[in-house]
Enzyme design. Structure first.
Site, PDB file in Angstrom:
ATOM      1  N   LYS A 100       0.866  -1.172   0.000  1.00  0.00           N
ATOM      2  CA  LYS A 100       0.000   0.000   0.000  1.00  0.00           C
ATOM      3  C   LYS A 100       0.903   1.222   0.000  1.00  0.00           C
ATOM      4  CE  LYS A 100      -2.915   2.839   2.862  1.00  0.00           C
ATOM      5  NZ  LYS A 100      -3.877   3.000   3.942  1.00  0.00           N
ATOM      6  N   THR A 210      -9.299   3.243  11.520  1.00  0.00           N
ATOM      7  CA  THR A 210      -9.805   4.003  12.665  1.00  0.00           C
ATOM      8  C   THR A 210     -11.288   3.760  12.932  1.00  0.00           C
ATOM      9  OG1 THR A 210      -8.179   5.704  12.126  1.00  0.00           O
ATOM     10  CG2 THR A 210      -9.927   6.329  13.655  1.00  0.00           C
TER      11      THR A 210
END
Lengths: 258, 71
Positions: A100, A210
């Site tokens: 990523k 998150t």
């Protein structure tokens, strides 16, 4: 659920939810949340080892690299060079060549540096990496990254960790329409409906950290996100009705008692 | 006889080792599992198979990383 697979970089996955491993209370909670989410791809960060604490447990003792596809990120990198070094180290740590790529342009918004991301992607692709770039929801930037040979494009929904949800669904629709590689919404998801919306728009998968780790009950939220992604995908495949301004009766108009 | 000491930079901090110590010795001394780490010496990745053939020199910059929680 049909024969609906998420194809990424030559591999097939059942789950369209990719989860991060940051911000959890401990590794046991990380593992439990990953399990609840049903995710098969798990992101991790690359950091210096703690050389003073010898017996420190390792994340990979909890997230089995045989069972999950480990996706190292370049979080915290502000230059192409840092990101490239990080990817080379990650590959040598033995989790494959999927990365990523994030090259951050600004610490307050954590928006990507598009030019540096493209520069890093070019080198990494040459070196045989399968690059998944975190990028702004900019259709042209996504197009350029796809043309270069990125294995997917990962536009943000909103700033990392913001929980603001999908700020520009129209841009995402354009990105989805033009893309020949998977489109993964990366960052900004706050709750289950945001994840469902991403899949309803036709995105192939969602990546989040998150929204789950920061929830009051991360395990319950992990489950909610799993269901939301499945629901959103099914709704997309089913083909929704066209929204219109006025009512259309659902019950027969004839046969009323008088 | 005491071995001559040299100082390398390990993860950004000065670190004293015996001259001639190999990367594999350092990793063993730090009690790190090679399967869980990756190593750079002077900005080049050292493949795991070469840990025992790389001797560390004065002022070498060594980075040892592992995976941690992240998004």
């Amino acid at each position: 659920m049909y024969d609906d697979y998420f194809e990424l970089a030559g591999r097939s996955f059942r789950s369209r939810l990719i989860v991060g491993t940051g911000k959890y209370r401990d590794f046991a909670q990380t593992r439990a949340a990953v399990q609840e989410s049903g995710a098969e791809i798990v992101t991790v960060a690359v950091r210096r080892v703690n050389i003073t604490d010898h017996n420190k447990e390792n994340l990979l003792d909890y997230i089995d690299g045989e069972k999950y596809t480990i996706l190292p990120n370049t979080a915290g990198c502000y230059t192409a060079e840092e990101a490239i070094r990080t990817c080379r180290l990650a590959r040598d740590a033995g989790v494959g060549d999927l990365v990523k790529l994030e090259v951050i342009g600004d610490p307050k918004t954590l928006f990507p540096d598009v030019a540096a991301t493209i520069e890093a992607a070019r080198t990494l692709i040459k070196e045989g990496f399968k690059v998944l770039p975190y990028i702004t929801d900019d259709p042209v930037a996504c197009l350029r990254l796809e043309e270069m040979g990125c294995a997917a494009v990962m536009p943000l929904a909103a700033p990392i960790g913001s929980g603001l949800g999908i700020r520009n669904p129209y841009n995402l629709r354009i990105i989805v329409e033009q893309a020949k590689v998977p489109v993964i919404v990366d960052a900004g998801v706050g709750t289950a409906s945001d994840a469902a919306e991403a899949l309803e728009l036709g995105c192939d998968a969602v990546l989040m950290n998150t929204a789950i780790a920061g929830a009051e009950d991360p395990l319950v939220m992990a489950r909610a996100m799993k269901l939301a992604v499945e629901a959103g995908r099914l709704a997309y495949l089913a083909g929704r009705i066209e929204p219109k301004l006025y009512a259309t009766a659902s019950s027969p108009l004839g046969g009323m008692i008088r | 006889m005491t071995a001559r000491k040299i100082t390398i930079e390990l993860n950004g901090e000065p670190f004293a080792i015996d001259a001639g110590v190999r990367l594999s010795d350092l990793i063993e001394r730090l009690q790190l599992r090679p399967s869980r780490i990756a190593v750079e010496v002077n900005r080049s990745v050292v493949p795991k198979a070469q840990y025992s053939s790389v001797s560390l020199k004065q002022s070498d910059k060594v980075e040892i990383v592992n995976f941690v929680g992240g998004g």
